[in-house]
Design an enzyme around this catalytic site. Structure first.
Site, PDB file in Angstrom:
ATOM      1  N   HIS A  17     -31.588  57.921  93.102  1.00  0.00           N
ATOM      2  CA  HIS A  17     -30.704  56.677  93.480  1.00  0.00           C
ATOM      3  C   HIS A  17     -31.268  55.524  92.725  1.00  0.00           C
ATOM      4  O   HIS A  17     -32.374  55.095  92.837  1.00  0.00           O
ATOM      5  CB  HIS A  17     -30.446  56.744  94.833  1.00  0.00           C
ATOM      6  CG  HIS A  17     -29.298  55.743  95.522  1.00  0.00           C
ATOM      7  ND1 HIS A  17     -29.426  54.418  95.515  1.00  0.00           N
ATOM      8  CD2 HIS A  17     -28.302  56.066  96.108  1.00  0.00           C
ATOM      9  CE1 HIS A  17     -28.421  54.157  96.135  1.00  0.00           C
ATOM     10  NE2 HIS A  17     -27.694  54.847  96.450  1.00  0.00           N
ATOM     11  N   ASP A  49     -37.822  59.790  99.101  1.00  0.00           N
ATOM     12  CA  ASP A  49     -36.531  59.264  99.570  1.00  0.00           C
ATOM     13  C   ASP A  49     -35.475  60.221 100.370  1.00  0.00           C
ATOM     14  O   ASP A  49     -35.040  61.293  99.798  1.00  0.00           O
ATOM     15  CB  ASP A  49     -35.682  58.629  98.286  1.00  0.00           C
ATOM     16  CG  ASP A  49     -34.148  58.186  98.889  1.00  0.00           C
ATOM     17  OD1 ASP A  49     -34.161  58.258 100.128  1.00  0.00           O
ATOM     18  OD2 ASP A  49     -33.643  57.604  97.886  1.00  0.00           O
ATOM     19  N   GLN A 106     -30.837  61.638 102.166  1.00  0.00           N
ATOM     20  CA  GLN A 106     -29.923  62.765 102.275  1.00  0.00           C
ATOM     21  C   GLN A 106     -30.444  63.871 102.754  1.00  0.00           C
ATOM     22  O   GLN A 106     -30.051  64.736 103.192  1.00  0.00           O
ATOM     23  CB  GLN A 106     -29.452  63.077 100.694  1.00  0.00           C
ATOM     24  CG  GLN A 106     -28.689  62.165 100.205  1.00  0.00           C
ATOM     25  CD  GLN A 106     -27.652  61.647 100.765  1.00  0.00           C
ATOM     26  OE1 GLN A 106     -26.824  62.547 101.334  1.00  0.00           O
ATOM     27  NE2 GLN A 106     -26.727  60.397 100.530  1.00  0.00           N
ATOM     28  N   LYS A 140     -26.754  57.067 107.683  1.00  0.00           N
ATOM     29  CA  LYS A 140     -26.519  58.068 107.153  1.00  0.00           C
ATOM     30  C   LYS A 140     -26.821  59.467 108.205  1.00  0.00           C
ATOM     31  O   LYS A 140     -26.747  60.581 107.785  1.00  0.00           O
ATOM     32  CB  LYS A 140     -27.196  58.348 105.953  1.00  0.00           C
ATOM     33  CG  LYS A 140     -26.747  57.640 104.835  1.00  0.00           C
ATOM     34  CD  LYS A 140     -27.436  57.889 103.393  1.00  0.00           C
ATOM     35  CE  LYS A 140     -27.526  56.676 102.429  1.00  0.00           C
ATOM     36  NZ  LYS A 140     -26.088  56.365 101.916  1.00  0.00           N
ATOM     37  N   CYS A 169     -24.296  55.582  92.576  1.00  0.00           N
ATOM     38  CA  CYS A 169     -25.713  54.860  92.361  1.00  0.00           C
ATOM     39  C   CYS A 169     -26.683  55.570  91.589  1.00  0.00           C
ATOM     40  O   CYS A 169     -27.908  55.618  92.065  1.00  0.00           O
ATOM     41  CB  CYS A 169     -26.074  54.207  93.600  1.00  0.00           C
ATOM     42  SG  CYS A 169     -25.038  53.106  94.175  1.00  0.00           S
TER      43      CYS A 169
END
Lengths: 406, 134
Positions: free
Chosen positions: A121, A198, A201, A224, A364
């Site tokens: 991202h 990261d 997700q 999220k 992104c």
């Protein structure tokens, strides 16, 4: 325990909304997930019974607010299998990565190298480019395989003694590919590099044992992960937090201020300058507790069953292509696809007419789009509250787009 | 219903591909990106005595962007920068950003008025052409 999707759905008021005569089929969870009543109630309780600033007040409301805020830190820590004082609340996932790029970045030397991947991202690319401009570190990039996974076969070539940090998506926000963290940590350890994941997700899909992963930094976003907007999380090993200088200056992050010199508070407060996002953090703590209460073996099976339904359904529509792992192995419930002859925005707009919310575009992740020479993809991202009805509405809409727009 | 957006005239404009491609010897070219959605329009023009003699476009974008580029290419030849600005007013009227009735062919974009997130899709070819003419 088994998974009762109807019972989960009842906890999300927005799923009963009727918009323009259609039910909500929300499959844009990778952008922002919906939030359960437990979270809404927790934020409302703070705002209506305990609203005050944290840490400094001596009055009862301030004490209540501080207790709720610190309890939230403990809830997030429990979700990640770490200690509360290792959790820093930030304004979001992007803010957390920027914090690491700035503060940990100050510990790096010109010529040190940071390894990213082609599927990151922009939030895990641009902060490092800014660091490169400021401090002269170098960036390297791991290419992506044809099925949208980070090509870890190239790790031994790309990890060098100058590599100080490897920062990668735990789960790709485009392809859904799950990172083989063990291989990355092994390669990092061979040269003494740090690893940051990261987790934007990954975190929405159940508790994570960060100690077992053997990594150094982890970040994720509240909104999220069924929490409120405006809050994110940075976890780092305590020795790293201790060594890192502050990112932002202001109230709460100081030891002692004089015009001659200021000393820093210990972590995590050193990294929480000013009034933190109190209500959102309380909501996120509740969201983590809410997630932790689910049976994730059954929940994961449910989510991946829906992914299979998406993959099977799309394969029956002429001219669809999946960008990502072909099956359920090495993937989380994010599916990106292209429909030949129809732009992803037009697919998404058509789906909206069927009450189906998805995301279309470059997500992104423009370097990844360039890798595959794509304008964009249509992305379906699944949460525990999704059901077969959502997927069937999706497939009906994609068929309609295929039949009318090409 | 959102798919009323894709009415026959818009789909037909996009499929017409009027002006799609490159010019062999453009006087000027310009490229515009929409950083939010990733749409990209490249416009070539051959300008003769201040007026557009030939125009071609390459669109990497959605059906609305393709339709707008085709409509613009079909109407641009013979116009100068002021004439192109007139066409843009037409497009802006169609999508409800300006008051008044849009003229053919830009009135085809009237269904876009209720979809604010898609307005830029219609306007991106105008941005590129304005750059090319400046």
């Amino acid at each position: 325990m088994t998974f009762d999707v109807a019972a989960v759905r009842r906890q999300f008021p927005i799923l009963s909304e009727i918009i323009d005569g259609r039910p909500v089929h929300y499959l844009d969870n990778g952008a922002s997930a919906q939030t359960p009543l437990a979270v809404i109630d927790a934020v409302r309780a703070y705002e209506t019974t305990s609203r005050a600033n944290v840490l400094r007040g001596v009055h009862r409301l301030a004490e209540r607010a501080t207790e709720l805020y610190e309890n939230a830190r403990a809830d997030v820590a429990k979700f990640l299998g770490v200690e509360p004082m290792e959790i820093v609340f930030t304004g979001g996932c992007t803010a957390a990565i920027n914090l690491v790029a700035y503060s940990y970045g100050q510990l790096l030397e010109p010529g040190d190298r940071i390894l990213l991947s082609e599927l990151e991202h922009h939030s895990n690319i641009v902060p490092w480019q800014l660091l490169r401009q400021r401090s002269g570190v170098e960036l390297d990039m791991i290419p992506v395989t044809t099925d949208g996974q980070i090509d870890l076969g190239l790790l031994t070539k790309l990890v060098t003694p100058k590599t100080k940090l490897i920062s990668l998506a735990h789960v790709s926000n485009v392809t859904g590919a799950l990172l083989d963290v063990r291989k990355v940590v092994e390669a990092a350890k061979s040269v003494g590099a740090r690893v940051m994941l990261d987790g934007a997700q990954r975190a929405p899909h159940g508790p994570i044992d960060l100690r077992a992963l053997g990594i150094d930094f982890y970040v994720f976003a509240g909104h999220k992960a069924y929490g409120p907007n405006g809050v994110g999380v940075l976890w780092a090993k305590p020795e790293l937090l201790e060594a890192m200088p502050p990112f932002h200056g202001g109230g709460s992050m100081i030891g002692r201020v004089t015009f001659a010199e200021t000393t820093w508070a210990p972590p995590p407060r050193r990294f929480e300058a000013g009034t933190p996002p109190i209500g959102p953090a309380i909501g996120l703590g509740t969201a983590c507790t809410w997630m932790a209460a689910l049976d994730w073996t059954a929940t994961h099976d449910h989510e991946m069953g829906l992914v299979q339904r998406v993959l099977d359904g799309l394969q029956k529509i002429d001219g669809t292509q999946i960008l990502g792992p072909a099956g359920l192995q090495n993937r989380y419930p994010v599916v990106s696809f292209m429909l030949d002859g129809v732009h992803p925005h037009d697919v998404a707009q058509t789906l909206d007419a069927f009450g189906v919310a998805v995301r279309a575009g470059h997500h992104c992740a423009q370097p990844l789009m360039d890798r595959f020479d794509l304008d964009g993809t249509t992305r379906v991202s699944i949460a525990p509250y999704n059901d077969n009805g959502d997927i069937d509405a999706l497939l009906t809409g994609v068929r309609h787009a295929a039949n009318t727009l090409r | 219903m959102s798919d009323e957006l894709y009415q026959a005239r818009i789909v037909a404009l996009a499929k017409s591909k009027t002006g799609a491609g490159k010019l062999a010897a453009p006087t000027k070219s310009a490229r515009r990106d929409n950083p939010l959605c990733g749409d990209r329009v490249t416009i070539d023009v051959r300008v003769d005595d201040g007026r557009i003699a030939e125009i071609a476009h390459q669109v990497r974008g959605c059906l609305l962007c393709q339709a707008s580029a085709a409509a613009l290419a079909g109407a641009a030849v013979g116009r100068d920068a002021a004439g192109i600005a007139e066409l843009r007013h037409d497009a802006e009227r169609a999508i409800g950003r300006e008051t008044g009735k849009a003229n053919d062919p830009f009135d085809a974009f009237e269904p876009v008025a209720n979809h604010k997130s898609r307005h830029e899709c219609v306007l991106l070819p105008f941005e590129a052409l304005t750059d090319a003419l400046s």
